[in-house]
Design a protein around this motif. Structure first.
Motif, PDB file in Angstrom:
ATOM      1  N   LEU A   1       0.809  -1.180  -0.187  1.00 19.83           N
ATOM      2  CA  LEU A   1       0.025   0.011  -0.061  1.00 19.83           C
ATOM      3  C   LEU A   1       0.918   1.265  -0.014  1.00 19.83           C
ATOM      4  N   ASP A   2       1.914   1.178   0.608  1.00 23.61           N
ATOM      5  CA  ASP A   2       2.744   2.401   0.733  1.00 23.61           C
ATOM      6  C   ASP A   2       3.439   2.721  -0.637  1.00 23.61           C
ATOM      7  N   ASP A   3       3.690   1.554  -1.352  1.00 20.47           N
ATOM      8  CA  ASP A   3       4.339   1.765  -2.814  1.00 20.47           C
ATOM      9  C   ASP A   3       3.275   2.279  -3.611  1.00 20.47           C
ATOM     10  N   PHE A   4       2.133   1.562  -3.443  1.00 21.86           N
ATOM     11  CA  PHE A   4       1.105   2.185  -4.240  1.00 21.86           C
ATOM     12  C   PHE A   4       0.808   3.759  -4.216  1.00 21.86           C
ATOM     13  N   ASP A   5       0.920   3.936  -2.749  1.00 23.43           N
ATOM     14  CA  ASP A   5       0.607   5.609  -2.743  1.00 23.43           C
ATOM     15  C   ASP A   5       1.820   6.333  -3.111  1.00 23.43           C
ATOM     16  N   GLN A   6       2.828   5.734  -3.113  1.00 25.13           N
ATOM     17  CA  GLN A   6       3.943   6.373  -3.726  1.00 25.13           C
ATOM     18  C   GLN A   6       3.891   6.850  -5.094  1.00 25.13           C
ATOM     19  N   ILE A   7       3.471   5.703  -5.887  1.00 27.17           N
ATOM     20  CA  ILE A   7       3.322   5.591  -7.160  1.00 27.17           C
ATOM     21  C   ILE A   7       2.148   6.518  -7.774  1.00 27.17           C
ATOM     22  N   ARG A   8       0.941   6.404  -6.971  1.00 27.68           N
ATOM     23  CA  ARG A   8       0.015   7.477  -7.152  1.00 27.68           C
ATOM     24  C   ARG A   8       0.498   8.941  -7.093  1.00 27.68           C
ATOM     25  N   THR A   9       1.111   9.426  -5.904  1.00 30.14           N
ATOM     26  CA  THR A   9       1.761  10.637  -6.004  1.00 30.14           C
ATOM     27  C   THR A   9       2.444  10.974  -7.109  1.00 30.14           C
ATOM     28  N   ARG A  10       3.083  10.193  -7.691  1.00 27.62           N
ATOM     29  CA  ARG A  10       4.250  10.519  -8.779  1.00 27.62           C
ATOM     30  C   ARG A  10       3.428  10.647  -9.964  1.00 27.62           C
ATOM     31  N   LEU A  11       2.412   9.716 -10.383  1.00 24.65           N
ATOM     32  CA  LEU A  11       1.572   9.739 -11.436  1.00 24.65           C
ATOM     33  C   LEU A  11       0.864  10.996 -11.695  1.00 24.65           C
ATOM     34  N   MET A  12       0.408  11.317 -10.298  1.00 22.39           N
ATOM     35  CA  MET A  12      -0.457  12.667 -10.378  1.00 22.39           C
ATOM     36  C   MET A  12       0.311  13.662 -10.929  1.00 22.39           C
ATOM     37  N   ALA A  13       1.547  13.940 -10.042  1.00 22.79           N
ATOM     38  CA  ALA A  13       2.686  14.945 -10.004  1.00 22.79           C
ATOM     39  C   ALA A  13       2.746  14.944 -11.786  1.00 22.79           C
ATOM     40  N   SER A  14       2.786  13.882 -12.539  1.00 24.06           N
ATOM     41  CA  SER A  14       3.207  13.853 -13.968  1.00 24.06           C
ATOM     42  C   SER A  14       1.998  14.353 -14.739  1.00 24.06           C
ATOM     43  N   GLY A  15       1.036  14.183 -14.087  1.00 24.72           N
ATOM     44  CA  GLY A  15      -0.267  14.488 -14.919  1.00 24.72           C
ATOM     45  C   GLY A  15      -0.611  13.321 -15.676  1.00 24.72           C
ATOM     46  N   ALA A  16      -0.312  11.991 -15.312  1.00 23.46           N
ATOM     47  CA  ALA A  16      -0.952  10.860 -15.863  1.00 23.46           C
ATOM     48  C   ALA A  16      -2.119  10.143 -15.289  1.00 23.46           C
ATOM     49  N   THR A  17      -2.527  10.559 -14.330  1.00 22.06           N
ATOM     50  CA  THR A  17      -3.772  10.302 -13.636  1.00 22.06           C
ATOM     51  C   THR A  17      -4.512  11.555 -12.861  1.00 22.06           C
ATOM     52  N   ASP A  18      -5.691  11.373 -12.745  1.00 23.52           N
ATOM     53  CA  ASP A  18      -6.610  12.193 -11.905  1.00 23.52           C
ATOM     54  C   ASP A  18      -6.461  11.793 -10.340  1.00 23.52           C
ATOM     55  N   GLY A  19      -5.787  10.556  -9.997  1.00 19.33           N
ATOM     56  CA  GLY A  19      -5.797   9.932  -8.786  1.00 19.33           C
ATOM     57  C   GLY A  19      -6.886   9.186  -8.093  1.00 19.33           C
ATOM     58  N   ILE A  20      -7.774   9.047  -9.041  1.00 19.80           N
ATOM     59  CA  ILE A  20      -8.999   8.469  -8.552  1.00 19.80           C
ATOM     60  C   ILE A  20      -8.746   6.937  -8.127  1.00 19.80           C
ATOM     61  N   VAL A  21      -9.021   6.575  -6.924  1.00 22.11           N
ATOM     62  CA  VAL A  21      -8.725   5.107  -6.773  1.00 22.11           C
ATOM     63  C   VAL A  21      -9.835   4.511  -6.349  1.00 22.11           C
ATOM     64  N   THR A  22     -10.218   3.211  -7.170  1.00 23.11           N
ATOM     65  CA  THR A  22     -11.544   2.420  -7.146  1.00 23.11           C
ATOM     66  C   THR A  22     -11.071   1.242  -6.200  1.00 23.11           C
ATOM     67  N   ASP A  23     -11.977   0.942  -5.380  1.00 24.28           N
ATOM     68  CA  ASP A  23     -12.138  -0.271  -4.467  1.00 24.28           C
ATOM     69  C   ASP A  23     -12.820  -1.306  -5.219  1.00 24.28           C
ATOM     70  N   PHE A  24     -11.989  -2.321  -5.640  1.00 22.14           N
ATOM     71  CA  PHE A  24     -12.685  -3.516  -6.262  1.00 22.14           C
ATOM     72  C   PHE A  24     -12.669  -4.747  -5.081  1.00 22.14           C
ATOM     73  N   GLY A  25     -12.841  -4.443  -4.005  1.00 24.61           N
ATOM     74  CA  GLY A  25     -12.864  -5.329  -2.991  1.00 24.61           C
ATOM     75  C   GLY A  25     -11.727  -5.645  -2.389  1.00 24.61           C
ATOM     76  N   ARG A  26     -11.280  -6.683  -3.199  1.00 28.01           N
ATOM     77  CA  ARG A  26      -9.861  -7.294  -2.726  1.00 28.01           C
ATOM     78  C   ARG A  26      -8.759  -6.650  -3.432  1.00 28.01           C
ATOM     79  N   LYS A  27      -8.936  -5.704  -4.169  1.00 30.56           N
ATOM     80  CA  LYS A  27      -8.034  -4.869  -4.768  1.00 30.56           C
ATOM     81  C   LYS A  27      -8.386  -3.620  -4.903  1.00 30.56           C
ATOM     82  N   LEU A  28      -7.384  -2.593  -4.861  1.00 28.21           N
ATOM     83  CA  LEU A  28      -7.537  -1.192  -5.157  1.00 28.21           C
ATOM     84  C   LEU A  28      -6.940  -0.920  -6.375  1.00 28.21           C
ATOM     85  N   SER A  29      -7.431   0.096  -7.172  1.00 26.88           N
ATOM     86  CA  SER A  29      -7.112   0.284  -8.611  1.00 26.88           C
ATOM     87  C   SER A  29      -7.038   1.780  -8.909  1.00 26.88           C
ATOM     88  N   LEU A  30      -5.761   2.153  -9.591  1.00 26.49           N
ATOM     89  CA  LEU A  30      -5.708   3.531 -10.132  1.00 26.49           C
ATOM     90  C   LEU A  30      -5.277   3.337 -11.825  1.00 26.49           C
TER      91      LEU A  30
END
Length: 149
Positions: free
Chosen positions: A88-117
């Protein structure tokens, strides 16, 4: 199960250097090789995106396939790729990097057993990064709980 996961996904790009930089900067990927696939052949870069998973990136003069973008489920047999974050910490770091680069809006989807970005790489290929949800059905407590707010 007789397999242990994906070995590689092959993609076509118009700019291998740009794609390499993106995967190195966003995910800490490494470049295993970069050069002609065979004498006189197209440039092929092997980017390690996991312990046993690669992107095989082909840069082919005159090939414009990387310019063609279509909506999800209209892309043919291979729609998108999903990368697995180690925790989860690596996921959060990846999310931060992707948002800073403009590659994502940062929305995380909860698919039950997995979180998705979802994100788009520099060639606008839609991709996804996923991580095991530590508390399916509940907002996780800890450093990544802000992902849901």
């Amino acid at each position: 199960m007789l397999t242990s996961g994906l070995d590689h996904v092959a993609v076509i790009t118009n700019d291998s250097d740009r794609l390499q930089s993106f995967y190195i900067d966003m995910f800490g990927a490494t470049v295993e090789s970069d050069g002609e696939e065979f004498p006189g052949g197209p440039r092929m870069t092997v980017i390690n995106i996991g312990p046993a998973t690669e992107l095989n990136v082909f840069e082919i003069d005159g090939n414009q396939q990387a310019d063609h973008q279509t909506p999800m489920f209209g892309r043919g047999r291979l729609d998108h790729i999903g990368l697995h974050a180690a925790n989860l910490d690596d996921f959060d770091q990846i999310r931060t990097r992707l948002m800073a680069s403009g590659a994502t809006d940062g929305i995380v989807t909860d698919f039950g057993r997995k979180l998705s970005l979802f994100f788009r790489d520099p060639d606008q290929m839609e991709c996804e990064v996923l991580v095991a949800n530590p508390e399916p059905g509940r907002v996780p407590i800890g450093s990544a709980s802000h992902l849901y707010q």
